[in-house]
Design an enzyme around this catalytic site. Structure first.
Site, PDB file in Angstrom:
ATOM      1  N   ASP A   8       0.889  -1.149   0.000  1.00 46.63           N
ATOM      2  CA  ASP A   8       0.000   0.000   0.000  1.00 46.63           C
ATOM      3  C   ASP A   8       0.944   1.220   0.000  1.00 46.63           C
ATOM      4  O   ASP A   8       2.151   1.076   0.238  1.00 46.63           O
ATOM      5  CB  ASP A   8      -0.863  -0.046   1.267  1.00 46.63           C
ATOM      6  CG  ASP A   8      -1.651   1.223   1.477  1.00 46.63           C
ATOM      7  OD1 ASP A   8      -2.313   1.684   0.536  1.00 46.63           O
ATOM      8  OD2 ASP A   8      -1.583   1.796   2.594  1.00 46.63           O
ATOM      9  N   ASP A  10      -0.041   5.135   0.998  1.00 48.96           N
ATOM     10  CA  ASP A  10      -0.240   6.103   2.081  1.00 48.96           C
ATOM     11  C   ASP A  10      -0.136   5.423   3.449  1.00 48.96           C
ATOM     12  O   ASP A  10      -0.920   4.525   3.759  1.00 48.96           O
ATOM     13  CB  ASP A  10      -1.637   6.745   1.959  1.00 48.96           C
ATOM     14  CG  ASP A  10      -1.829   7.472   0.621  1.00 48.96           C
ATOM     15  OD1 ASP A  10      -0.922   8.215   0.225  1.00 48.96           O
ATOM     16  OD2 ASP A  10      -2.893   7.301  -0.012  1.00 48.96           O
TER      17      ASP A  10
HETATM   18  C1  G6P Z   1      -5.818   5.812   0.068  1.00 47.81           C
HETATM   19  C2  G6P Z   1      -5.831   6.465   1.423  1.00 47.81           C
HETATM   20  C3  G6P Z   1      -7.194   7.057   1.719  1.00 47.81           C
HETATM   21  C4  G6P Z   1      -7.640   7.934   0.560  1.00 47.81           C
HETATM   22  C5  G6P Z   1      -7.734   7.108  -0.697  1.00 47.81           C
HETATM   23  C6  G6P Z   1      -8.191   7.908  -1.902  1.00 47.81           C
HETATM   24  O1  G6P Z   1      -6.423   4.587   0.176  1.00 47.81           O
HETATM   25  O2  G6P Z   1      -5.509   5.543   2.443  1.00 47.81           O
HETATM   26  O3  G6P Z   1      -7.115   7.787   2.914  1.00 47.81           O
HETATM   27  O4  G6P Z   1      -8.891   8.532   0.834  1.00 47.81           O
HETATM   28  O5  G6P Z   1      -6.461   6.562  -0.957  1.00 47.81           O
HETATM   29  O6  G6P Z   1      -7.196   8.843  -2.212  1.00 47.81           O
HETATM   30  P1  G6P Z   1      -7.337  10.002  -3.285  1.00 47.81           P
HETATM   31  O7  G6P Z   1      -5.940  10.553  -3.375  1.00 47.81           O
HETATM   32  O8  G6P Z   1      -7.783   9.358  -4.563  1.00 47.81           O
HETATM   33  O9  G6P Z   1      -8.320  10.958  -2.756  1.00 47.81           O
HETATM   34 MG    MG Z   2      -2.591   3.194   3.636  1.00 45.79          MG
END
Ligand code: G6P
Ligand code: MG
Length: 214
Positions: A8, A10
């Protein structure tokens, strides 16, 4: 035997999970909704729109689809501003070396992030070239906890799911990995990530030699 490792992004490779949190908290504040770090755990790994829905549910607020799209876009603009100020050195210490080590052991490496900003983050950190396959939020229909993203990554690598090991910091992400029939290293708190096979405080705390016994 593990043949592929899927990361993953983030909160596993870089602390962009924090930037997501402060952007959502800023939006929640504007809406008069109190939003805590504990509540933010539910947003990790899920899509932008689902994240907004969770915040609105916390505040008992119902808005039109159009208004929700405007707010999601506003949050994203703040998030993009935060990450554009990021330097390549913001990658978690030792993670680049861990990925290189895994590759040196003949194991394939993929990235699977629900974020539509994943490529921007990889470019900013200058690490896109480390991955044999990249799957992001633009390529999937269902976000975590649905296993789709991990199954797609395994498919791109041509490795069967039971031979894949996932690194995840989100509860929804751990659930997705388990649902995909993969092994999972949780990054964070053992209480939060109890469904993972192993939980480590930080990504680099995982000893690559343990890959053989997982
Ligand atoms: C990741 C993060 C989420 C986030 C999602 C969508 O999964 O953990 O916290 O909301 O991505 O991200 P984006 O950059 O497309 O808004
Ligand atoms: Mg994450």
């Amino acid at each position: 035997m593990i043949q592929a490792v899927i990361f993953d992004l983030d909160g596993v490779i870089v602390d962009t999970a924090h930037y997501h949190f402060i952007a959502w908290r800023r939006l929640a504040k504007e809406l008069g909704i109190h939003f805590t770090e504990q509540e933010n755990e539910q947003l990790k790994g899920v899509s932008r729109m689902r994240s907004l829905e969770i915040i609105l549910e916390l505040g008992n607020l119902r808005l039109s689809q159009e208004e929700m799209e405007r707010l999601a876009e506003k949050k994203n603009q703040w998030f993009v501003d935060y990450i554009n100020a990021m330097k390549p050195g913001e990658i978690f210490p030792g993670v680049k070396e861990l990925i290189q080590d895994i590759r040196a052991n003949g194991i394939k490496v993929a990235l699977a992030s629900s974020s539509k900003n994943a490529h921007t983050v990889l470019d900013l950190l200058n690490i896109g070239g480390l991955f044999d396959a990249i799957v992001d939020g633009t390529m999937i229909t269902h976000t975590k906890p649905d296993p789709e993203i991990f199954l797609l990554a395994a498919n791109k690598l041509n490795i069967p799911p039971p031979q894949c090991l996932v690194f995840e910091d989100a509860e929804a992400g751990v659930e997705a990995a388990v649902a995909a029939g993969m092994k999972c290293i949780g990054v964070g708190s053992p209480q939060q990530l109890s469904k993972a096979n192993v939980v480590v405080p930080k990504t680099v705390d995982f000893d690559i030699n343990r890959i053989k016994i997982i």
